[in-house]
Design an enzyme around this catalytic site. Structure first.
Site, PDB file in Angstrom:
ATOM      1  N   TYR A 219       4.701  12.607  -6.888  1.00  0.00           N
ATOM      2  CA  TYR A 219       3.089  11.354  -5.689  1.00  0.00           C
ATOM      3  C   TYR A 219       2.460  12.857  -6.278  1.00  0.00           C
ATOM      4  O   TYR A 219       2.608  13.327  -5.434  1.00  0.00           O
ATOM      5  CB  TYR A 219       3.228  11.005  -4.794  1.00  0.00           C
ATOM      6  CG  TYR A 219       4.039   9.391  -5.279  1.00  0.00           C
ATOM      7  CD1 TYR A 219       4.317   8.637  -6.306  1.00  0.00           C
ATOM      8  CD2 TYR A 219       4.257   9.185  -4.040  1.00  0.00           C
ATOM      9  CE1 TYR A 219       5.027   7.325  -6.801  1.00  0.00           C
ATOM     10  CE2 TYR A 219       4.771   7.563  -3.991  1.00  0.00           C
ATOM     11  CZ  TYR A 219       5.184   7.091  -5.268  1.00  0.00           C
ATOM     12  OH  TYR A 219       5.457   5.516  -5.346  1.00  0.00           O
TER      13      TYR A 219
ATOM     14  N   PRO B  56       1.845  -4.341  -4.529  1.00  0.00           N
ATOM     15  CA  PRO B  56       1.425  -5.546  -4.064  1.00  0.00           C
ATOM     16  C   PRO B  56       0.184  -6.682  -4.213  1.00  0.00           C
ATOM     17  O   PRO B  56       0.809  -7.346  -4.698  1.00  0.00           O
ATOM     18  CB  PRO B  56       1.329  -5.921  -2.503  1.00  0.00           C
ATOM     19  CG  PRO B  56       1.358  -4.124  -2.434  1.00  0.00           C
ATOM     20  CD  PRO B  56       2.114  -3.767  -3.300  1.00  0.00           C
TER      21      PRO B  56
ATOM     22  N   ALA C  10      -0.591  -5.269  -7.553  1.00  0.00           N
ATOM     23  CA  ALA C  10      -1.091  -5.281  -9.005  1.00  0.00           C
ATOM     24  C   ALA C  10      -2.096  -4.112  -9.203  1.00  0.00           C
ATOM     25  O   ALA C  10      -3.000  -3.666 -10.018  1.00  0.00           O
ATOM     26  CB  ALA C  10      -1.459  -6.263 -10.209  1.00  0.00           C
ATOM     27  N   GLY C  11      -1.675  -2.866  -7.718  1.00  0.00           N
ATOM     28  CA  GLY C  11      -2.350  -1.881  -8.330  1.00  0.00           C
ATOM     29  C   GLY C  11      -4.244  -1.789  -8.116  1.00  0.00           C
ATOM     30  O   GLY C  11      -5.062  -0.949  -9.351  1.00  0.00           O
ATOM     31  N   GLY C  12      -4.566  -2.910  -7.794  1.00  0.00           N
ATOM     32  CA  GLY C  12      -5.777  -3.759  -7.584  1.00  0.00           C
ATOM     33  C   GLY C  12      -5.959  -4.417  -8.792  1.00  0.00           C
ATOM     34  O   GLY C  12      -7.206  -5.355  -8.564  1.00  0.00           O
TER      35      GLY C  12
ATOM     36  N   PHE D 133      -7.600  -8.595  -7.979  1.00  0.00           N
ATOM     37  CA  PHE D 133      -9.424  -7.819  -7.781  1.00  0.00           C
ATOM     38  C   PHE D 133     -10.289  -8.009  -9.066  1.00  0.00           C
ATOM     39  O   PHE D 133     -11.069  -8.397  -9.099  1.00  0.00           O
ATOM     40  CB  PHE D 133      -9.395  -6.637  -7.079  1.00  0.00           C
ATOM     41  CG  PHE D 133      -8.845  -7.104  -5.377  1.00  0.00           C
ATOM     42  CD1 PHE D 133      -9.690  -8.238  -4.446  1.00  0.00           C
ATOM     43  CD2 PHE D 133      -7.852  -6.370  -5.390  1.00  0.00           C
ATOM     44  CE1 PHE D 133      -8.994  -8.175  -2.813  1.00  0.00           C
ATOM     45  CE2 PHE D 133      -7.046  -6.490  -3.514  1.00  0.00           C
ATOM     46  CZ  PHE D 133      -7.640  -7.585  -3.221  1.00  0.00           C
TER      47      PHE D 133
END
Ligand SMILES: NC(=O)c1ccc[n+]([C@@H]2O[C@H](COP(=O)([O-])OP(=O)(O)OC[C@H]3O[C@@H](n4cnc5c(N)ncnc54)[C@H](OP(=O)(O)O)[C@@H]3O)[C@@H](O)[C@H]2O)c1
Length: 300
Positions: free
Chosen positions: A52, A211, A213-215, A218
């Protein structure tokens, strides 16, 4: 709220994922405040991986927090992962992405994680991806050594299918206490391929990554995603919730395996909405199945 992964080990039901921590642009004081705020909210678990931010970079950002405030260590649980080798500036010899569960490699990655996290142990180590060349007996020796040396307390897997999970568990002395994989309304493969049912059969509390979907829930970029946003919005109105993330969290958490969600945001308002989703308004069975079928699951 805590979830017991073992008789002697529990983690918070909402976990802070640190994959995007380098994008949050928090200085070290803001990172300390953030970790302290999370603990106050009951979020005590932080999810890392060696890759990461680059080569252990986000572990190092977290390590600065623990270096300045070592007393926080005993109030939190730290998860890290390894097995994915990716090209990066510090490892010019790696030219292509591949997986490695060899003993020397895993031991070295864990040592580097501990050094960067400024910790003597991690609470949970996950094998990040299934290594098709895994030697289960060798992996068993590796995990036993890490446990005996006190460097890792508990172990789990990430992104393995049920057969891969069971095959490794057959050879590994320590019990894998969790399975971390992707699940969200735009990605339900793990309902389709039996991984969710495997969790129920084995009494495993799954940890869901991405959760939201990586944003993308939206910011839809195609007709399927647009439709899902509309479906979530319809259920949001029915349940009178503030935003569609609260619909998604309720959908994810309704499964009987008592799952854990790994958030990707450092935004406190958004984190609070995840916490609010743990209690109160429940989604109906019909609403739950509506999301599942719109996501592409075919009911008989
Ligand atoms: N085991 C694995 O293989 C694996 C793989 C990937 C991830 N993970 C773990 O899972 C964690 C979470 O993954 P993720 O970051 O993909 O999770 P996510 O929660 O699906 O996505 C987080 C992203 O969504 C955005 N977002 C959240 N709420 C929003 C809103 N209301 N409106 C617009 N955008 C919003 C966030 O932006 P803001 O930052 O602006 O809020 C952030 O960019 C990672 O940190 C990592 O720990 C594990």
């Amino acid at each position: 709220m805590k979830v017991n992964l073992d008789d002697h080990f529990s983690i918070s039901k909402v976990v802070i994922g640190c994959m995007r921590m380098h994008e949050w642009n928090f200085d070290v004081e803001q990172r300390i405040e953030f970790v302290e705020w999370c603990i106050e909210q009951g979020i005590t678990t932080f999810d890392h991986a060696d890759i990461y931010g680059g080569n252990h970079q986000n572990e190092a950002l977290f390590g600065e927090v623990l270096q300045k405030k070592p007393q926080l260590r005993e109030k939190i649980e730290i998860i890290t992962k390894c097995s994915i080798c990716v090209p990066n500036n510090e490892n010019p010899n790696i030219k292509t992405r591949y997986f490695n569960t060899g003993k020397e490699y895993i031991i070295n990655q864990v040592n580097q994680s501990l050094e960067n996290l400024k910790c003597e142990y991690v609470d949970l180590l996950l094998i990040h991806m299934h290594d098709l060349l895994v030697n289960p007996q060798e992996l068993n020796e590796t995990l036993n050594q890490l446990k005996e040396e006190g460097k890792v307390k508990f172990f789990g897997l990430s992104n393995h299918n049920p057969l891969e999970f069971d095959t490794l568990q057959k050879y590994i002395d320590v019990k894998f206490v969790t399975h971390q994989f992707m699940l969200n309304p735009l990605g339900i493969e793990n309902y389709k391929n039996g991984t969710m049912t495997h969790c129920l059969r084995e009494g495993i509390h799954p940890m869901f990554w991405s959760p939201l979907a990586g944003g993308r829930i939206f910011n839809p970029s195609n007709a399927f995603e647009e439709n899902m946003k509309n479906v979530l919005e319809g259920i949001r109105q029915e349940l009178q919730l503030e935003d569609i993330d609260e619909v998604v969290y309720r959908w994810l958490l309704k499964h009987s395996s008592d799952p854990i969600i790994v958030l990707g945001t450092g935004n406190r308002e958004r984190i609070k909405r995840a916490l609010d989703s743990l209690d109160g308004t429940q989604m109906t069975r019909e609403q739950w199945y509506k999301i599942l079928t719109e996501a592409g699951y075919e009911l008989c």
